[in-house]
Design an enzyme around this catalytic site. Structure first.
Site, PDB file in Angstrom:
ATOM      1  N   CYS A 191      13.575  39.605  38.121  1.00 35.86           N
ATOM      2  CA  CYS A 191      14.796  39.981  38.826  1.00 35.86           C
ATOM      3  C   CYS A 191      15.402  38.721  39.422  1.00 35.86           C
ATOM      4  O   CYS A 191      14.684  37.883  39.977  1.00 35.86           O
ATOM      5  CB  CYS A 191      14.448  40.978  39.936  1.00 35.86           C
ATOM      6  SG  CYS A 191      15.864  41.497  40.919  1.00 35.86           S
ATOM      7  N   LEU A 192      16.702  38.598  39.306  1.00 37.28           N
ATOM      8  CA  LEU A 192      17.372  37.421  39.856  1.00 37.28           C
ATOM      9  C   LEU A 192      17.206  37.337  41.371  1.00 37.28           C
ATOM     10  O   LEU A 192      17.355  36.268  41.949  1.00 37.28           O
ATOM     11  CB  LEU A 192      18.859  37.430  39.482  1.00 37.28           C
ATOM     12  CG  LEU A 192      19.153  37.289  37.978  1.00 37.28           C
ATOM     13  CD1 LEU A 192      20.639  37.422  37.716  1.00 37.28           C
ATOM     14  CD2 LEU A 192      18.636  35.967  37.434  1.00 37.28           C
ATOM     15  N   HIS A 226      18.170  49.231  41.837  1.00 42.50           N
ATOM     16  CA  HIS A 226      18.880  48.403  42.824  1.00 42.50           C
ATOM     17  C   HIS A 226      19.890  49.236  43.619  1.00 42.50           C
ATOM     18  O   HIS A 226      20.066  49.032  44.818  1.00 42.50           O
ATOM     19  CB  HIS A 226      19.642  47.263  42.136  1.00 42.50           C
ATOM     20  CG  HIS A 226      18.811  46.040  41.862  1.00 42.50           C
ATOM     21  ND1 HIS A 226      18.204  45.309  42.853  1.00 42.50           N
ATOM     22  CD2 HIS A 226      18.518  45.408  40.704  1.00 42.50           C
ATOM     23  CE1 HIS A 226      17.561  44.277  42.318  1.00 42.50           C
ATOM     24  NE2 HIS A 226      17.731  44.319  41.012  1.00 42.50           N
ATOM     25  N   GLY A 263      20.909  41.552  33.659  1.00 40.18           N
ATOM     26  CA  GLY A 263      21.659  42.558  34.414  1.00 40.18           C
ATOM     27  C   GLY A 263      21.795  42.163  35.861  1.00 40.18           C
ATOM     28  O   GLY A 263      21.040  41.312  36.367  1.00 40.18           O
ATOM     29  N   HIS A 295      16.051  49.425  35.786  1.00 40.49           N
ATOM     30  CA  HIS A 295      15.909  48.381  36.817  1.00 40.49           C
ATOM     31  C   HIS A 295      17.162  48.302  37.686  1.00 40.49           C
ATOM     32  O   HIS A 295      17.076  48.268  38.915  1.00 40.49           O
ATOM     33  CB  HIS A 295      15.643  47.040  36.111  1.00 40.49           C
ATOM     34  CG  HIS A 295      15.538  45.859  37.014  1.00 40.49           C
ATOM     35  ND1 HIS A 295      14.375  45.146  37.202  1.00 40.49           N
ATOM     36  CD2 HIS A 295      16.466  45.252  37.792  1.00 40.49           C
ATOM     37  CE1 HIS A 295      14.597  44.168  38.072  1.00 40.49           C
ATOM     38  NE2 HIS A 295      15.854  44.192  38.435  1.00 40.49           N
ATOM     39  N   GLU A 296      18.325  48.317  37.041  1.00 46.07           N
ATOM     40  CA  GLU A 296      19.581  48.196  37.810  1.00 46.07           C
ATOM     41  C   GLU A 296      19.863  49.473  38.611  1.00 46.07           C
ATOM     42  O   GLU A 296      20.390  49.407  39.729  1.00 46.07           O
ATOM     43  CB  GLU A 296      20.755  47.884  36.883  1.00 46.07           C
ATOM     44  CG  GLU A 296      20.632  46.602  36.069  1.00 46.07           C
ATOM     45  CD  GLU A 296      20.254  45.375  36.879  1.00 46.07           C
ATOM     46  OE1 GLU A 296      20.588  45.295  38.073  1.00 46.07           O
ATOM     47  OE2 GLU A 296      19.597  44.483  36.323  1.00 46.07           O
TER      48      GLU A 296
HETATM   49 NI    NI Z   1      17.018  42.938  39.635  1.00 46.69          NI
END
Ligand code: NI
Length: 162
Positions: free
Chosen positions: A88-89, A134, A46, A130-131
């Site tokens: 997480c990216l 953000h 994501g 999670h998203e």
């Molecule tokens: Ni993330």
């Protein structure tokens, strides 16, 4: 389409709340296309718009079944609990153990500004939560109960990066 630079922890933009999308402009469509290209290039699950430096309420999720684009998403319901690895990216090379709801339901708009709902369990519920964080300027690192670990310590399957 183009790859966008993924902002990393320490970048102030990741701590800021996002604004609603009022209109689907060509810029917004291009952003969504670029987010997918960036997500797949990074082998993630994501991605949220602030991770590519745009403070708009747009998230994309692909847990391997269908790609989802969620515009102005709102959590309607969560239940249950799951504890598992999360990455997480924007926090490359790390993972943490994070508790999340095991079920989540969100209302959102699609690229035609039509409203829908999406519900998921397991990994999809985790990715949704999670998203959503953000979009509120929050990172999973503050939820990781034992702090962060190096992904090199993980078994081969690795953590899910969103
Ligand atoms: Ni993330």
């Amino acid at each position: 389409m183009a790859l966008r630079q993924i902002r990393e922890i320490g970048d102030e933009i990741l701590t800021k709340p996002c604004l609603e999308v009022k209109e689907i402009t060509p810029h917004v469509k291009e952003l969504i296309d670029d987010m997918f290209e960036t997500l797949y290039d990074a082998d993630g699950v994501g991605l949220a718009a602030p991770q590519v430096g745009i403070l708009k309420k747009i998230i994309i999720i692909d847990t391997g079944d269908d790609p989802h684009v969620l515009i102005n998403p709102v959590i309607l319901e969560t239940s249950g609990e799951q504890e598992g690895t999360e990455g997480c990216l924007s926090v490359p090379g790390k993972y943490g153990i994070v508790k999340r709801p095991d079920y989540a339901k969100v209302a959102y708009y699609d690229e035609n500004m039509e409203q829908h709902e999406l519900e998921g369990t397991g990994l999809l519920a985790r990715a949704i939560c999670h998203e959503m964080d953000h979009l509120n300027g929050k990172l999973y690192v503050d939820l990781a109960k034992d702090g962060l670990h190096d992904v090199s310590e993980l078994a081969e399957e690795g953590g899910d990066k969103s």
